[in-house]
Design a protein around this motif. Sequence first.
Motif, PDB file in Angstrom:
ATOM      1  N   GLY A  36       9.150   1.151  -0.221  1.00 45.21           N
ATOM      2  CA  GLY A  36      10.516   0.652  -0.104  1.00 45.21           C
ATOM      3  C   GLY A  36      11.304   1.120   1.006  1.00 45.21           C
ATOM      4  O   GLY A  36      12.255   0.677   1.236  1.00 45.21           O
ATOM      5  N   THR A  37      10.695   1.558   2.162  1.00 44.85           N
ATOM      6  CA  THR A  37      11.362   1.883   3.428  1.00 44.85           C
ATOM      7  C   THR A  37      10.597   1.030   4.744  1.00 44.85           C
ATOM      8  O   THR A  37       9.453   0.839   4.574  1.00 44.85           O
ATOM      9  CB  THR A  37      11.296   3.369   3.789  1.00 44.85           C
ATOM     10  N   GLU A  38      11.502   0.523   5.371  1.00 43.65           N
ATOM     11  CA  GLU A  38      10.880  -0.152   6.871  1.00 43.65           C
ATOM     12  C   GLU A  38      10.232   1.000   7.525  1.00 43.65           C
ATOM     13  O   GLU A  38      10.633   1.793   7.651  1.00 43.65           O
ATOM     14  CB  GLU A  38      12.133  -0.884   7.438  1.00 43.65           C
ATOM     15  N   ILE A  39       9.033   0.480   8.258  1.00 43.57           N
ATOM     16  CA  ILE A  39       8.161   1.307   8.906  1.00 43.57           C
ATOM     17  C   ILE A  39       8.810   1.655  10.439  1.00 43.57           C
ATOM     18  O   ILE A  39       8.563   2.646  10.686  1.00 43.57           O
ATOM     19  CB  ILE A  39       6.695   0.978   8.962  1.00 43.57           C
ATOM     20  N   GLY A  40       9.589   0.699  10.918  1.00 45.25           N
ATOM     21  CA  GLY A  40      10.447   0.981  12.052  1.00 45.25           C
ATOM     22  C   GLY A  40       9.511   0.514  13.186  1.00 45.25           C
ATOM     23  O   GLY A  40       8.202   0.035  13.145  1.00 45.25           O
ATOM     24  N   PRO A  41      10.212   0.581  14.406  1.00 49.79           N
ATOM     25  CA  PRO A  41       9.496  -0.073  15.628  1.00 49.79           C
ATOM     26  C   PRO A  41       8.492   0.776  16.147  1.00 49.79           C
ATOM     27  O   PRO A  41       7.669   0.206  17.105  1.00 49.79           O
ATOM     28  CB  PRO A  41      10.713  -0.292  16.505  1.00 49.79           C
ATOM     29  N   GLU A  42       8.409   1.912  15.658  1.00 53.42           N
ATOM     30  CA  GLU A  42       7.211   2.773  16.351  1.00 53.42           C
ATOM     31  C   GLU A  42       5.963   3.020  15.640  1.00 53.42           C
ATOM     32  O   GLU A  42       4.845   3.581  15.901  1.00 53.42           O
ATOM     33  CB  GLU A  42       7.764   4.276  16.742  1.00 53.42           C
ATOM     34  N   TRP A  43       5.889   2.277  14.610  1.00 54.43           N
ATOM     35  CA  TRP A  43       4.675   2.089  13.572  1.00 54.43           C
ATOM     36  C   TRP A  43       4.004   0.859  13.288  1.00 54.43           C
ATOM     37  O   TRP A  43       4.958  -0.110  13.484  1.00 54.43           O
ATOM     38  CB  TRP A  43       5.153   2.776  12.077  1.00 54.43           C
ATOM     39  N   ARG A  44       2.673   0.625  12.889  1.00 50.41           N
ATOM     40  CA  ARG A  44       1.829  -0.253  12.998  1.00 50.41           C
ATOM     41  C   ARG A  44       1.203  -0.449  11.412  1.00 50.41           C
ATOM     42  O   ARG A  44       0.958   0.773  11.055  1.00 50.41           O
ATOM     43  CB  ARG A  44       1.091  -0.526  13.887  1.00 50.41           C
ATOM     44  N   GLU A  45       1.226  -1.397  10.868  1.00 56.97           N
ATOM     45  CA  GLU A  45       0.395  -1.622   9.557  1.00 56.97           C
ATOM     46  C   GLU A  45      -1.141  -2.086  10.272  1.00 56.97           C
ATOM     47  O   GLU A  45      -1.344  -2.588  11.034  1.00 56.97           O
ATOM     48  CB  GLU A  45       0.833  -2.798   8.766  1.00 56.97           C
ATOM     49  N   VAL A  46      -2.040  -0.952   9.521  1.00 55.03           N
ATOM     50  CA  VAL A  46      -3.520  -1.044   9.803  1.00 55.03           C
ATOM     51  C   VAL A  46      -4.198  -1.304   8.474  1.00 55.03           C
ATOM     52  O   VAL A  46      -3.811  -0.823   7.634  1.00 55.03           O
ATOM     53  CB  VAL A  46      -3.996   0.129  10.734  1.00 55.03           C
ATOM     54  N   ASN A  47      -5.520  -1.657   8.873  1.00 52.21           N
ATOM     55  CA  ASN A  47      -6.506  -1.713   7.898  1.00 52.21           C
ATOM     56  C   ASN A  47      -7.619  -1.020   8.247  1.00 52.21           C
ATOM     57  O   ASN A  47      -8.127  -1.339   9.052  1.00 52.21           O
ATOM     58  CB  ASN A  47      -6.880  -3.188   7.423  1.00 52.21           C
ATOM     59  N   VAL A  48      -7.928   0.163   7.328  1.00 47.94           N
ATOM     60  CA  VAL A  48      -9.148   0.745   7.875  1.00 47.94           C
ATOM     61  C   VAL A  48     -10.231   0.219   7.673  1.00 47.94           C
ATOM     62  O   VAL A  48     -10.556  -0.157   6.502  1.00 47.94           O
ATOM     63  CB  VAL A  48      -8.922   2.099   6.636  1.00 47.94           C
ATOM     64  N   GLN A  49     -11.199   0.175   8.569  1.00 49.10           N
ATOM     65  CA  GLN A  49     -12.308  -0.229   8.642  1.00 49.10           C
ATOM     66  C   GLN A  49     -13.607   0.564   8.368  1.00 49.10           C
ATOM     67  O   GLN A  49     -14.604   0.196   7.520  1.00 49.10           O
ATOM     68  CB  GLN A  49     -12.700  -1.242   9.915  1.00 49.10           C
ATOM     69  N   VAL A  50     -13.392   1.638   8.807  1.00 48.42           N
ATOM     70  CA  VAL A  50     -14.496   2.528   8.985  1.00 48.42           C
ATOM     71  C   VAL A  50     -14.309   4.008   9.028  1.00 48.42           C
ATOM     72  O   VAL A  50     -13.547   4.518  10.028  1.00 48.42           O
ATOM     73  CB  VAL A  50     -15.595   2.454  10.022  1.00 48.42           C
ATOM     74  N   PRO A  51     -14.090   4.840   7.779  1.00 44.55           N
ATOM     75  CA  PRO A  51     -13.776   6.100   7.880  1.00 44.55           C
ATOM     76  C   PRO A  51     -14.903   6.940   8.488  1.00 44.55           C
ATOM     77  O   PRO A  51     -16.036   6.780   8.273  1.00 44.55           O
ATOM     78  CB  PRO A  51     -13.435   6.338   6.281  1.00 44.55           C
ATOM     79  N   ILE A  52     -14.414   7.874   9.275  1.00 51.66           N
ATOM     80  CA  ILE A  52     -15.263   8.607  10.334  1.00 51.66           C
ATOM     81  C   ILE A  52     -15.418  10.028   9.887  1.00 51.66           C
ATOM     82  O   ILE A  52     -16.441  10.556   9.663  1.00 51.66           O
ATOM     83  CB  ILE A  52     -15.074   8.525  11.747  1.00 51.66           C
ATOM     84  N   LYS A  53     -14.283  10.393   9.135  1.00 52.14           N
ATOM     85  CA  LYS A  53     -14.306  12.032   8.978  1.00 52.14           C
ATOM     86  C   LYS A  53     -13.938  11.932   7.420  1.00 52.14           C
ATOM     87  O   LYS A  53     -13.076  11.469   7.032  1.00 52.14           O
ATOM     88  CB  LYS A  53     -13.122  12.661   9.719  1.00 52.14           C
ATOM     89  N   LYS A  54     -14.880  12.533   6.788  1.00 54.36           N
ATOM     90  CA  LYS A  54     -14.635  12.973   5.324  1.00 54.36           C
ATOM     91  C   LYS A  54     -13.272  13.729   5.034  1.00 54.36           C
ATOM     92  O   LYS A  54     -13.490  14.963   5.609  1.00 54.36           O
ATOM     93  CB  LYS A  54     -15.865  13.497   4.563  1.00 54.36           C
ATOM     94  N   MET A  55     -12.593  13.467   4.080  1.00 50.97           N
ATOM     95  CA  MET A  55     -11.218  14.409   3.892  1.00 50.97           C
ATOM     96  C   MET A  55     -11.676  15.236   2.948  1.00 50.97           C
ATOM     97  O   MET A  55     -12.501  15.390   1.963  1.00 50.97           O
ATOM     98  CB  MET A  55     -10.183  13.613   3.174  1.00 50.97           C
ATOM     99  N   LYS A  56     -10.988  16.695   3.102  1.00 53.51           N
ATOM    100  CA  LYS A  56     -11.179  17.756   2.303  1.00 53.51           C
ATOM    101  C   LYS A  56     -10.507  17.573   1.208  1.00 53.51           C
ATOM    102  O   LYS A  56      -9.042  17.435   1.309  1.00 53.51           O
ATOM    103  CB  LYS A  56     -11.021  19.165   3.226  1.00 53.51           C
ATOM    104  N   THR A  57     -10.703  18.051  -0.122  1.00 57.86           N
ATOM    105  CA  THR A  57     -10.064  18.176  -1.328  1.00 57.86           C
ATOM    106  C   THR A  57      -9.746  19.430  -1.616  1.00 57.86           C
ATOM    107  O   THR A  57     -10.451  20.213  -1.554  1.00 57.86           O
ATOM    108  CB  THR A  57     -10.489  17.250  -2.204  1.00 57.86           C
TER     109      THR A  57
END
Length: 57
Positions: A36-57
């Motif tokens: 619900g918030t505009e991302i603003g001029p310094e940010w970009r929408e991206v589509n993740v293609q390949v995760p490289i690093k597994k996130m710790k949970t």
Amino acid sequence: MFQVGDEVFLKSILNSTETVTRARVQSLDPNYLVGGTEIGPEWREVNVQVPIKKMKT
């Protein structure tokens, strides 16, 4: 400058030398809404293609 379709590598916010994913730029529109918030001029929408690093949970 980024263009739609460019390949980008996203870095960890905890370790700026660590690449965590490869993605493609989807939008440069600063009016794009995230949660619900505009991302603003310094940010970009991206589509993740390949995760490289597994996130710790």
